[in-house]
Design a protein around this motif. Structure first.
Motif, PDB file in Angstrom:
ATOM      1  N   GLU A 188       0.830  -1.199   0.000  1.00 11.52           N
ATOM      2  CA  GLU A 188       0.000   0.000   0.000  1.00 11.52           C
ATOM      3  C   GLU A 188       0.869   1.256   0.000  1.00 11.52           C
ATOM      4  O   GLU A 188       0.579   2.220  -0.722  1.00 11.52           O
ATOM      5  CB  GLU A 188      -0.895  -0.010   1.240  1.00 11.52           C
ATOM      6  N   LEU A 189       1.921   1.247   0.775  1.00 11.72           N
ATOM      7  CA  LEU A 189       2.836   2.397   0.815  1.00 11.72           C
ATOM      8  C   LEU A 189       3.488   2.613  -0.547  1.00 11.72           C
ATOM      9  O   LEU A 189       3.626   3.742  -1.011  1.00 11.72           O
ATOM     10  CB  LEU A 189       3.931   2.183   1.859  1.00 11.72           C
ATOM     11  N   GLN A 190       3.868   1.530  -1.170  1.00 12.26           N
ATOM     12  CA  GLN A 190       4.501   1.656  -2.493  1.00 12.26           C
ATOM     13  C   GLN A 190       3.518   2.199  -3.502  1.00 12.26           C
ATOM     14  O   GLN A 190       3.879   3.005  -4.360  1.00 12.26           O
ATOM     15  CB  GLN A 190       5.062   0.300  -2.946  1.00 12.26           C
ATOM     16  N   ARG A 191       2.250   1.765  -3.402  1.00  7.72           N
ATOM     17  CA  ARG A 191       1.242   2.293  -4.330  1.00  7.72           C
ATOM     18  C   ARG A 191       1.028   3.781  -4.097  1.00  7.72           C
ATOM     19  O   ARG A 191       0.657   4.519  -5.011  1.00  7.72           O
ATOM     20  CB  ARG A 191      -0.085   1.541  -4.168  1.00  7.72           C
ATOM     21  N   SER A 192       1.255   4.229  -2.859  1.00  6.86           N
ATOM     22  CA  SER A 192       1.108   5.658  -2.562  1.00  6.86           C
ATOM     23  C   SER A 192       2.343   6.462  -2.961  1.00  6.86           C
ATOM     24  O   SER A 192       2.408   7.655  -2.714  1.00  6.86           O
ATOM     25  CB  SER A 192       0.858   5.855  -1.056  1.00  6.86           C
ATOM     26  N   GLY A 193       3.314   5.796  -3.525  1.00  7.15           N
ATOM     27  CA  GLY A 193       4.489   6.510  -4.040  1.00  7.15           C
ATOM     28  C   GLY A 193       5.683   6.533  -3.107  1.00  7.15           C
ATOM     29  O   GLY A 193       6.676   7.185  -3.384  1.00  7.15           O
ATOM     30  N   PHE A 194       5.596   5.831  -1.974  1.00  3.74           N
ATOM     31  CA  PHE A 194       6.730   5.817  -1.049  1.00  3.74           C
ATOM     32  C   PHE A 194       7.697   4.709  -1.415  1.00  3.74           C
ATOM     33  O   PHE A 194       7.297   3.587  -1.685  1.00  3.74           O
ATOM     34  CB  PHE A 194       6.231   5.593   0.392  1.00  3.74           C
ATOM     35  N   THR A 195       8.985   5.041  -1.384  1.00  5.86           N
ATOM     36  CA  THR A 195      10.008   4.026  -1.640  1.00  5.86           C
ATOM     37  C   THR A 195      10.185   3.186  -0.381  1.00  5.86           C
ATOM     38  O   THR A 195      10.261   3.727   0.726  1.00  5.86           O
ATOM     39  CB  THR A 195      11.352   4.719  -1.949  1.00  5.86           C
ATOM     40  N   MET A 196      10.227   1.883  -0.545  1.00  5.11           N
ATOM     41  CA  MET A 196      10.461   0.999   0.597  1.00  5.11           C
ATOM     42  C   MET A 196      11.861   0.432   0.501  1.00  5.11           C
ATOM     43  O   MET A 196      12.297   0.017  -0.577  1.00  5.11           O
ATOM     44  CB  MET A 196       9.485  -0.179   0.568  1.00  5.11           C
ATOM     45  N   PHE A 197      12.547   0.403   1.620  1.00  7.81           N
ATOM     46  CA  PHE A 197      13.789  -0.339   1.666  1.00  7.81           C
ATOM     47  C   PHE A 197      13.455  -1.819   1.511  1.00  7.81           C
ATOM     48  O   PHE A 197      12.455  -2.293   2.044  1.00  7.81           O
ATOM     49  CB  PHE A 197      14.491  -0.131   3.017  1.00  7.81           C
ATOM     50  N   GLN A 198      14.307  -2.538   0.786  1.00 10.73           N
ATOM     51  CA  GLN A 198      14.086  -3.988   0.661  1.00 10.73           C
ATOM     52  C   GLN A 198      14.433  -4.683   1.978  1.00 10.73           C
ATOM     53  O   GLN A 198      13.799  -5.658   2.355  1.00 10.73           O
ATOM     54  CB  GLN A 198      14.956  -4.553  -0.464  1.00 10.73           C
ATOM     55  N   SER A 199      15.441  -4.177   2.663  1.00 12.41           N
ATOM     56  CA  SER A 199      15.834  -4.770   3.942  1.00 12.41           C
ATOM     57  C   SER A 199      14.855  -4.342   5.020  1.00 12.41           C
ATOM     58  O   SER A 199      14.367  -3.216   5.009  1.00 12.41           O
ATOM     59  CB  SER A 199      17.238  -4.305   4.332  1.00 12.41           C
ATOM     60  N   MET A 200      14.606  -5.251   5.946  1.00  5.28           N
ATOM     61  CA  MET A 200      13.668  -4.964   7.030  1.00  5.28           C
ATOM     62  C   MET A 200      14.312  -5.290   8.370  1.00  5.28           C
ATOM     63  O   MET A 200      15.284  -6.028   8.427  1.00  5.28           O
ATOM     64  CB  MET A 200      12.402  -5.805   6.852  1.00  5.28           C
ATOM     65  N   VAL A 201      13.738  -4.728   9.426  1.00  8.14           N
ATOM     66  CA  VAL A 201      14.256  -4.985  10.772  1.00  8.14           C
ATOM     67  C   VAL A 201      13.282  -5.898  11.486  1.00  8.14           C
ATOM     68  O   VAL A 201      12.122  -5.535  11.704  1.00  8.14           O
ATOM     69  CB  VAL A 201      14.437  -3.667  11.562  1.00  8.14           C
ATOM     70  N   ARG A 202      13.759  -7.051  11.845  1.00  9.49           N
ATOM     71  CA  ARG A 202      12.904  -8.088  12.427  1.00  9.49           C
ATOM     72  C   ARG A 202      12.591  -7.787  13.887  1.00  9.49           C
ATOM     73  O   ARG A 202      13.418  -7.246  14.619  1.00  9.49           O
ATOM     74  CB  ARG A 202      13.659  -9.406  12.324  1.00  9.49           C
ATOM     75  N   GLU A 203      11.420  -8.177  14.311  1.00 16.48           N
ATOM     76  CA  GLU A 203      11.030  -8.040  15.722  1.00 16.48           C
ATOM     77  C   GLU A 203      11.738  -9.083  16.565  1.00 16.48           C
ATOM     78  O   GLU A 203      11.730 -10.264  16.231  1.00 16.48           O
ATOM     79  CB  GLU A 203       9.507  -8.241  15.814  1.00 16.48           C
ATOM     80  N   ASN A 204      12.372  -8.640  17.627  1.00 15.45           N
ATOM     81  CA  ASN A 204      12.922  -9.581  18.602  1.00 15.45           C
ATOM     82  C   ASN A 204      13.282  -8.816  19.864  1.00 15.45           C
ATOM     83  O   ASN A 204      14.381  -8.275  19.990  1.00 15.45           O
ATOM     84  CB  ASN A 204      14.164 -10.307  18.058  1.00 15.45           C
ATOM     85  N   LYS A 205      12.325  -8.783  20.774  1.00 12.95           N
ATOM     86  CA  LYS A 205      12.519  -7.963  21.975  1.00 12.95           C
ATOM     87  C   LYS A 205      13.723  -8.426  22.787  1.00 12.95           C
ATOM     88  O   LYS A 205      14.475  -7.616  23.315  1.00 12.95           O
ATOM     89  CB  LYS A 205      11.252  -7.979  22.825  1.00 12.95           C
ATOM     90  N   ASN A 206      13.914  -9.740  22.871  1.00 12.78           N
ATOM     91  CA  ASN A 206      14.991 -10.264  23.722  1.00 12.78           C
ATOM     92  C   ASN A 206      16.356  -9.775  23.275  1.00 12.78           C
ATOM     93  O   ASN A 206      17.159  -9.291  24.073  1.00 12.78           O
ATOM     94  CB  ASN A 206      14.978 -11.802  23.706  1.00 12.78           C
ATOM     95  N   PHE A 207      16.617  -9.954  21.991  1.00  6.99           N
ATOM     96  CA  PHE A 207      17.951  -9.642  21.478  1.00  6.99           C
ATOM     97  C   PHE A 207      18.234  -8.140  21.598  1.00  6.99           C
ATOM     98  O   PHE A 207      19.292  -7.728  22.062  1.00  6.99           O
ATOM     99  CB  PHE A 207      18.054 -10.100  20.017  1.00  6.99           C
ATOM    100  N   TYR A 208      17.254  -7.314  21.194  1.00  6.41           N
ATOM    101  CA  TYR A 208      17.477  -5.865  21.239  1.00  6.41           C
ATOM    102  C   TYR A 208      17.588  -5.378  22.677  1.00  6.41           C
ATOM    103  O   TYR A 208      18.376  -4.489  22.981  1.00  6.41           O
ATOM    104  CB  TYR A 208      16.366  -5.126  20.491  1.00  6.41           C
TER     105      TYR A 208
END
Lengths: 298, 158
Positions: free
Chosen positions: A238-258
């Motif tokens: 949806e964001l891409q359709r609205s014209g926003f560039t998305m990074f291909q890389s993502m940040v995974r959820e992991n409360k413990n590690f962070y």
């Protein structure tokens, strides 16, 4: 030198995590990095040092608040960022301070003026403090990252005016993605107003600003066996359709590690974990850095 | 992918389980040959509508085991590009509703449209729900984006 603001109105979306890890990984790759913590909550500062160390050694006179106080106090001996920055893991960190909230109020007060022309001059002056400081730094650093607070304060605007790029870490949920539109609207208006006043006051062309939108980084991403869960992909599409560039890389959820990384004052990207999950997170963070460096031209 | 592989393996296993002892013995002793064959349905598995006007890229097929129909994972259905272009160009939810009404898609086609736009839907969703979700995600999000991007920041409250 590349100057990048990391910004989002919403708090708790991973701005500081992204900033800290990008900085640490770029430094590890040999880049000369300055990170400026502009959030009075001092989260980025505490990613790299314990609060008691900050209080004892840096809180009084080695923070961005100290720098602003010097500027606004019209002191002859205004320190520069590099004089105030603290070296941690090979990164120069300009710490924040809770009192930065008061700096916002002082800066906002300096916007007023008697005549319309004076107001426009004050506007340009008030939002150009950091930009002017960076001119002094241009030979010293490869990249400057601003960890912006979750608002559109005068300090945040200073960072944006000084930036070549801005990047928006965001959770891929409905309300978070709506906020990106608001943010974009505000930034466009700020840039338009700044350049308009600059033009009307007869300032030179190099005074114009044009921070470019680098992209949205999806954060706190939940994964299933088949990759990011479908709602994440839906929001990204949806964001891409609205014209926003998305990074291909993502940040995974992991409360413990962070969480454990914060306790050791070492960003996750500098860890060498032994289990597969944490190793994946480190690899993904490194991939994000690679993509970030490519996009800014480092 | 794993799920599909397991389902396909089950198809073969179910078939083999249906063989008699003599037939299994013949296969193992190389006296018989196993031949796998499928025939494509020409109607939608959900509502039996004709898919004659839609270009089929792959078959939707099913097996009958002990009298029960087992469907395999649905395969891709190709839809005309002109539909997507038209939907992308619309600027109101009402116009989008009208477009879907005129197109009269079956569920399989709606699911495929949702898949094209990365919109999560399940086969348990009703057609109207799928349509609403697609419209909101494609047209609604565009309207939201425009509204927030162009909101007058200096408007005074009355």
């Amino acid at each position: 030198m590349k100057v990048v603001s990391v910004i989002n109105y919403k708090g708790g979306v991973g701005k500081t995590t992204v900033t800290a890890n990008l900085a640490a990984d770029m430094a590890r790759r040999g880049k000369c990095v300055l990170v400026v913590d502009l959030d009075p909550q001092t989260n980025l500062t505490f990613c790299f040092m314990k609060p008691d160390e900050w209080e004892e050694k840096y809180a009084d006179n080695r923070t961005i608040k100290f720098w602003f106080d010097s500027i606004l106090g019209d002191s002859d001996a205004t320190p520069h960022f590099e004089d105030l920055a603290v070296d941690k893991h090979g990164i120069d960190i300009l710490c924040s301070h809770l009192g930065l909230i008061d700096v916002d109020l002082d800066l906002a007060a300096s916007l007023s003026g008697g005549t319309l022309k004076q107001q426009k001059r004050n506007y340009i002056k008030t939002y150009s403090y950091i930009r002017k400081e960076l001119v002094h730094l241009s030979e010293g650093y490869d990249v400057v990252l601003f960890d912006c607070p979750p608002n559109f304060s005068t300090v945040t605007k200073n960072a944006l005016i000084a930036s070549d790029y801005y990047v928006v870490p965001a959770k891929m949920d409905y309300l978070s993605t709506l906020g990106i539109n608001f943010l974009e609207n505000h930034i466009r208006n700020l840039v338009k107003e700044y350049n308009q006043y600059s033009n009307e006051l007869g300032y030179r062309e190099e005074h114009r600003v044009n921070p470019k939108f680098l992209g949205v980084i999806a954060t706190m991403v939940q994964y299933s066996a088949n990759g990011p869960i479908t709602s994440i992909k839906a929001q990204q599409a949806e964001l891409q359709r609205s014209g926003f560039t998305m990074f291909q890389s993502m940040v995974r959820e992991n409360k413990n590690f962070y969480s454990s990384a914060l306790e050791t004052s070492t960003p996750v990207v500098l860890h060498a974990p032994s289990n597969v999950t944490y190793t994946n997170i480190v690899q993904e963070m490194k991939a994000l850095t690679t993509e970030f460096m490519r996009r800014v031209g480092l | 992918m794993m799920k599909d592989a397991v389902k396909l393996t089950k198809l073969i296993c179910d078939f083999l389980n249906g063989l008699s002892e003599e037939e299994i013995s013949a296969l193992l002793e190389n006296e018989a040959r196993l031949k796998v064959e499928f025939s494509a349905r020409k109607t939608c598995v959900f509502c039996d509508c004709s898919l004659g006007e839609v270009e089929r890229t792959e078959a939707i097929y099913e097996t009958e085991v002990n009298g029960a129909i087992h469907r395999t994972a649905d395969k891709a259905i190709k839809l005309p590009d002109s539909f997507f272009q038209e939907l992308d160009s619309l600027d109101s939810r009402e116009k989008a509703q009208e477009l879907f009404k005129q197109s009269a898609f079956c569920k399989a086609q709606l699911v495929e449209i949702a898949r094209h736009y990365s919109i999560p839907v399940t086969t348990k969703d009703r057609n109207a729900q799928i349509v609403d979700r697609i419209i909101e995600s494609v047209v609604g999000s565009k309207l939201k984006h425009e509204t927030l991007l162009t909101a007058n920041l200096h408007r005074r409250s009355k």
